[in-house]
Motif scaffolding. Structure first.
Motif, mmCIF file in Angstrom:
data_model
loop_
_atom_site.group_PDB
_atom_site.id
_atom_site.type_symbol
_atom_site.label_atom_id
_atom_site.label_comp_id
_atom_site.label_asym_id
_atom_site.label_seq_id
_atom_site.Cartn_x
_atom_site.Cartn_y
_atom_site.Cartn_z
ATOM 1 N N LEU A 80 -35.550 -44.883 -25.357
ATOM 2 C CA LEU A 80 -34.455 -44.563 -24.438
ATOM 3 C C LEU A 80 -33.783 -43.245 -24.809
ATOM 4 C CD1 LEU A 80 -32.658 -47.983 -23.848
ATOM 5 C CD2 LEU A 80 -34.074 -46.701 -22.257
ATOM 6 N N ALA A 81 -33.523 -43.054 -26.100
ATOM 7 C CA ALA A 81 -32.865 -41.826 -26.539
ATOM 8 C C ALA A 81 -33.737 -40.607 -26.268
ATOM 9 C CB ALA A 81 -32.526 -41.913 -28.023
ATOM 10 N N SER A 82 -35.042 -40.739 -26.462
ATOM 11 C CA SER A 82 -35.937 -39.607 -26.215
ATOM 12 C C SER A 82 -35.941 -39.224 -24.740
ATOM 13 C CB SER A 82 -37.360 -39.958 -26.674
ATOM 14 O OG SER A 82 -37.396 -40.204 -28.056
ATOM 15 N N SER A 140 -39.071 -49.255 -43.900
ATOM 16 C CA SER A 140 -37.694 -48.813 -43.637
ATOM 17 C C SER A 140 -37.645 -47.312 -43.373
ATOM 18 C CB SER A 140 -36.804 -49.166 -44.832
ATOM 19 O OG SER A 140 -36.816 -50.560 -45.073
ATOM 20 N N LEU A 141 -38.427 -46.548 -44.136
ATOM 21 C CA LEU A 141 -38.485 -45.105 -43.890
ATOM 22 C C LEU A 141 -39.081 -44.804 -42.517
ATOM 23 C CD1 LEU A 141 -39.646 -43.766 -47.384
ATOM 24 C CD2 LEU A 141 -37.376 -43.571 -46.349
ATOM 25 N N THR A 195 -34.813 -40.566 -36.131
ATOM 26 C CA THR A 195 -34.440 -39.188 -36.455
ATOM 27 C C THR A 195 -35.240 -38.156 -35.681
ATOM 28 O OG1 THR A 195 -33.885 -39.934 -38.696
ATOM 29 C CG2 THR A 195 -34.138 -37.565 -38.362
ATOM 30 N N LEU A 196 -36.501 -38.449 -35.395
ATOM 31 C CA LEU A 196 -37.385 -37.444 -34.814
ATOM 32 C C LEU A 196 -36.900 -36.900 -33.461
ATOM 33 C CD1 LEU A 196 -39.916 -35.846 -35.277
ATOM 34 C CD2 LEU A 196 -41.264 -37.692 -34.259
ATOM 35 N N LEU A 235 -35.159 -32.016 -30.467
ATOM 36 C CA LEU A 235 -34.206 -31.314 -29.609
ATOM 37 C C LEU A 235 -33.510 -30.183 -30.340
ATOM 38 C CD1 LEU A 235 -32.820 -31.202 -26.840
ATOM 39 C CD2 LEU A 235 -31.094 -32.762 -27.732
ATOM 40 N N GLY A 236 -33.094 -30.427 -31.580
ATOM 41 C CA GLY A 236 -32.304 -29.421 -32.287
ATOM 42 C C GLY A 236 -33.107 -28.460 -33.124
ATOM 43 N N GLY A 237 -34.387 -28.756 -33.349
ATOM 44 C CA GLY A 237 -35.199 -27.887 -34.191
ATOM 45 C C GLY A 237 -35.321 -26.468 -33.696
ATOM 46 N N PRO A 238 -35.664 -26.247 -32.415
ATOM 47 C CA PRO A 238 -35.790 -24.871 -31.944
ATOM 48 C C PRO A 238 -34.509 -24.063 -32.081
ATOM 49 C CG PRO A 238 -36.832 -26.389 -30.425
ATOM 50 C CD PRO A 238 -36.095 -27.214 -31.413
#
Length: 327
Positions: free
Chosen positions: A47-49, A288-289, A296-297, A302-305
Motif C-alpha cells: 500500500l505504501a509503495s 526480522s531484518l 524501508t525500501l 523515493l528519497g534516494g534520487p
C-alpha cells in the motif's frame, strides 16, 4: 518518473511473489509471531509503495539544497515544468488519484472496521452482563450451555467466556491451558491485528494478497496463542484441551470473539504433538531484518534520487546567486 515506476514495480513484485515466499515452507508455523509481522509488513509495504508512487507522479522529485528558499523555488519550478505539458499533467493527475484513493479507502475501511468492532463488543458485553456469571476464582465469565466453548472478548473490558459444557469437558490443567491461550490473544491485541487485515481485505477485495493476508493472520494468531499456552502448560496439555473444545457449536460466536477451538483446531493439534522445533535465533534475526527492509525500501526508492543529488544546482534557471541575501 523513475522513482514512481520503481515503486510500482516493487509493489507488483511483492503482491505476486510475497505470498508465495511466505507460504513456501513451514517456517511460519515454527515462528508465528514473526510470520504475523511479515504479513503485516507485506501488506503495508504494498500500500505504501503504491501511495508513494502516486505522490512521486504528482510532485516531481527535486534535488536537495542547503538553502531552504532555493529548495522551495526549485519545487515550484519543477511542478510548473511538469504540468506545462499534457503528458506531465496527466501523469500528475493519475498519481494524485492513485495516492488519494489508496489513502482514503484504507482510512475509511480501517475506521469503519474499528467502529464496527467497538459496537459489537459493546452489544455482546451487554448480553454477557445479563446472562453471564462471574467466576472470580478463574477470572472468567460462565455461560450456561451444553456446548464446549471458550472465547475471549477484547477491548477495555476484556473478558474470557467459558461455557458450562467446557467446564465439564476440561480438567484443571486443560482449563488453565485454554485460559492462557485466550490471555495471549488479549495481551498481544490480536483483535487489532486481525481487524486491520480484514479491513484491508474489505478495502481492496480485488487484490488476492489482502485476502490471503487476512486468512493467514487469522490462522497464525491462533498458533501464536497455542505457543503461549504451551510455554505455560505443555504442548500435550494444550492439544488435549483443543480436542475438548474443537467442535464448533451451533450457536454462532460474534465476529470479534477469538475462540480456542473452531475451524482449524485439528491441524493445530497435530502441530502440537511433536516436540517444539523453534526457528532459531539466527533465522529469526534474519527474518526480522527482512521485515524491516520491506518497510524501508519504498522510502529509499523515493528519497534516494533526491538525496544523491544533494548540493547540486537546483534548476537550470536558478543561478548560484539565487541563494544570496540580495536574492
Amino acid at each position: 518518473m523513475i522513482a514512481a515506476l520503481s515503486l510500482l514495480a516493487y509493489a507488483l513484485m511483492l503482491a505476486l511473489a510475497g505470498p508465495r515466499l511466505l507460504r513456501a515452507s513451514s517456517w511460519a508455523d515454527r515462528a508465528p509471531r514473526l510470520a504475523i509481522a511479515a504479513w503485516q509488513a507485506l501488506t503495508v509495504t504494498v500500500l505504501a509503495s503504491l501511495a508513494l508512487a502516486g505522490a512521486a507522479l504528482t510532485f516531481p522529485t527535486v534535488t536537495v539544497s542547503r538553502d531552504l528558499a532555493g529548495l522551495l523555488q526549485a519545487c515550484i519550478m519543477a511542478i510548473q515544468e511538469q504540468y506545462a505539458s499534457p503528458g506531465g499533467a496527466a501523469a500528475g493527475a493519475t498519481g494524485a488519484v492513485l495516492a488519494l484513493t489508496i489513502l482514503g479507502r484504507t482510512l475509511w475501511c480501517v475506521g469503519r472496521g474499528l467502529a464496527g468492532m467497538a459496537l459489537e463488543r459493546a452489544r455482546h458485553g451487554r448480553i454477557l452482563d445479563i446472562v453471564g456469571r462471574d467466576n472470580k476464582q478463574h477470572g472468567i465469565v460462565v455461560l450456561d450451555s451444553d456446548e464446549a466453548t471458550v472465547y475471549c472478548l477484547p477491548g477495555r473490558r476484556r473478558r474470557t467466556v467459558v461455557t458450562t459444557g467446557a467446564l465439564q469437558a476440561l480438567d484443571e490443567a486443560q482449563l488453565a491451558a485454554v485460559l492462557a491461550h485466550e490471555h495471549a490473544h488479549l495481551s498481544e491485541r490480536h483483535d487489532l491485528i486481525l481487524g486491520f487485515s480484514r479491513a484491508l481485505a474489505a478495502a481492496f477485495p480485488g487484490i488476492a494478497l489482502f485476502r490471503l493476508a487476512a486468512a493467514e493472520t487469522a490462522r497464525l494468531i491462533e498458533l501464536r496463542a497455542d505457543d503461549a499456552a504451551a510455554a505455560r502448560s505443555g504442548r500435550l496439555t494444550v492439544a488435549g484441551a483443543l480436542l475438548a473444545v474443537a467442535s464448533p457449536g451451533k450457536t454462532p460466536l460474534p465476529s470479534i470473539a477469538l475462540a480456542a477451538g473452531g475451524a482449524g483446531a485439528a491441524a493445530r493439534v497435530r502441530r502440537l504433538i511433536p516436540p517444539h522445533n523453534p526457528l532459531g535465533r539466527a533465522r529469526t534475526a534474519a527474518g526480522s531484518l527482512a521485515v524491516a527492509a520491506l518497510l524501508t525500501l519504498p522510502v529509499l526508492l523515493l528519497g534516494g534520487p533526491a538525496a544523491a543529488a544533494a548540493g547540486h544546482n537546483l534548476c537550470p534557471g536558478i543561478s548560484t546567486s539565487a541563494s544570496s541575501p540580495a536574492a
